[in-house]
Motif scaffolding. Sequence first.
Motif, PDB file in Angstrom:
ATOM      1  N   ASP A 150      -0.383  13.177  -2.446  1.00 60.34           N
ATOM      2  CA  ASP A 150       0.561  12.877  -3.698  1.00 60.34           C
ATOM      3  C   ASP A 150       0.934  14.148  -4.397  1.00 60.34           C
ATOM      4  OD1 ASP A 150      -0.867  10.651  -3.601  1.00 60.34           O
ATOM      5  OD2 ASP A 150      -2.585  10.760  -3.863  1.00 60.34           O
ATOM      6  N   ARG A 171      -2.541   3.567  -3.116  1.00 60.53           N
ATOM      7  CA  ARG A 171      -2.203   4.135  -2.442  1.00 60.53           C
ATOM      8  C   ARG A 171      -1.829   5.712  -2.695  1.00 60.53           C
ATOM      9  NH1 ARG A 171       0.209   0.683   0.847  1.00 60.53           N
ATOM     10  NH2 ARG A 171       1.769   2.283   1.603  1.00 60.53           N
ATOM     11  N   HIS A 172      -1.476   6.345  -1.637  1.00 58.59           N
ATOM     12  CA  HIS A 172      -1.380   8.325  -1.411  1.00 58.59           C
ATOM     13  C   HIS A 172      -0.672   8.496  -0.564  1.00 58.59           C
ATOM     14  CE1 HIS A 172      -5.360   8.576  -4.049  1.00 58.59           C
ATOM     15  NE2 HIS A 172      -5.553   7.591  -3.311  1.00 58.59           N
ATOM     16  N   LYS A 173       0.384   9.298  -1.074  1.00 65.84           N
ATOM     17  CA  LYS A 173       1.471   9.922  -0.395  1.00 65.84           C
ATOM     18  C   LYS A 173       0.931  10.992   0.255  1.00 65.84           C
ATOM     19  CE  LYS A 173       5.334   8.402  -3.236  1.00 65.84           C
ATOM     20  NZ  LYS A 173       6.059   9.462  -4.061  1.00 65.84           N
ATOM     21  N   ALA A 175       1.981  14.511   3.154  1.00 63.40           N
ATOM     22  CA  ALA A 175       2.657  15.261   3.713  1.00 63.40           C
ATOM     23  C   ALA A 175       1.925  16.298   4.755  1.00 63.40           C
ATOM     24  CB  ALA A 175       3.814  15.938   2.444  1.00 63.40           C
ATOM     25  N   GLU A 185       5.851  13.124   6.197  1.00 66.47           N
ATOM     26  CA  GLU A 185       5.819  12.580   5.109  1.00 66.47           C
ATOM     27  C   GLU A 185       5.678  11.064   5.559  1.00 66.47           C
ATOM     28  OE1 GLU A 185       9.219  12.903   2.462  1.00 66.47           O
ATOM     29  OE2 GLU A 185       8.559  15.027   2.058  1.00 66.47           O
ATOM     30  N   GLY A 186       4.166  10.141   4.411  1.00 66.10           N
ATOM     31  CA  GLY A 186       4.289   8.543   5.283  1.00 66.10           C
ATOM     32  C   GLY A 186       3.230   8.595   3.847  1.00 66.10           C
ATOM     33  N   GLU A 187       2.666   7.107   3.329  1.00 68.60           N
ATOM     34  CA  GLU A 187       1.956   6.437   3.118  1.00 68.60           C
ATOM     35  C   GLU A 187       1.208   5.881   3.747  1.00 68.60           C
ATOM     36  OE1 GLU A 187       3.728   4.112  -0.066  1.00 68.60           O
ATOM     37  OE2 GLU A 187       4.353   6.043  -1.186  1.00 68.60           O
ATOM     38  N   SER A 189      -2.813   3.245   2.516  1.00 67.99           N
ATOM     39  CA  SER A 189      -3.489   2.765   1.305  1.00 67.99           C
ATOM     40  C   SER A 189      -4.784   2.399   1.766  1.00 67.99           C
ATOM     41  CB  SER A 189      -3.016   1.074   1.833  1.00 67.99           C
ATOM     42  OG  SER A 189      -2.952   0.361   0.485  1.00 67.99           O
TER      43      SER A 189
END
Length: 222
Positions: A150, A171-173, A175, A185-187, A189
Amino acid sequence: MRTSALVARLSWTVALLQLAPALALAAPPGPVTSATSAEDLEGARQLFTDALRDEEAQRYQVALEKFQRVQRVRDTAPVRYRIATCLEGLGRLVEARAAYAAAAEQASGDEAQSKLGRAARERAAAHALRVAYLTVRLEPGRDDAVVRVDGEEVPASRVTADEGLPLDPGRHKVAALAPGAMPFEGEVSLPEGGRVTLRIPLVAPPPASAGSAAPPASAPPA
């Protein structure tokens, strides 16, 4: 939001709306965090009562900011408990768990606040089961990788540990960067109370083809 959590917060809200000044500020005092005058304390008592009403109306962010202002005047277990309930209402479970634990610690040894301390310990334990955990597996493992969750940099040793990084459900980003590797880079859950492992490949970029070489810079006009 779970019904039990809402009932727990509302029951304490009703009680503290009636006894706010006595429990929050006139009870055995917490450490004074600034030069405190009688006027400061009176203002803090009124602010505490206002914040309880905001919390009861589910204006959690407004209530949280007011409770934090009260804490700067007088830091007590009831104030910390209300900060925790607001964080819980906002879905910030990791911070709420820490705040409940802090309230329980400050109330320990004070018979007058034993009920609040017990409630805070119970809420902290309940939140330990609701918090989600993320573990990142870097493939291959790299000591020089930079991982961000994040947007915040997290030590790779912490996020790659088996126990995982505690995060709020949702959900969290994610990297990751490493010298000589393509950025990732991704997400992800995270379910409430769940544990998720995210595998991140750290691979070298493909070699540039001859046709993709940048054209030579043109000469500036005369």
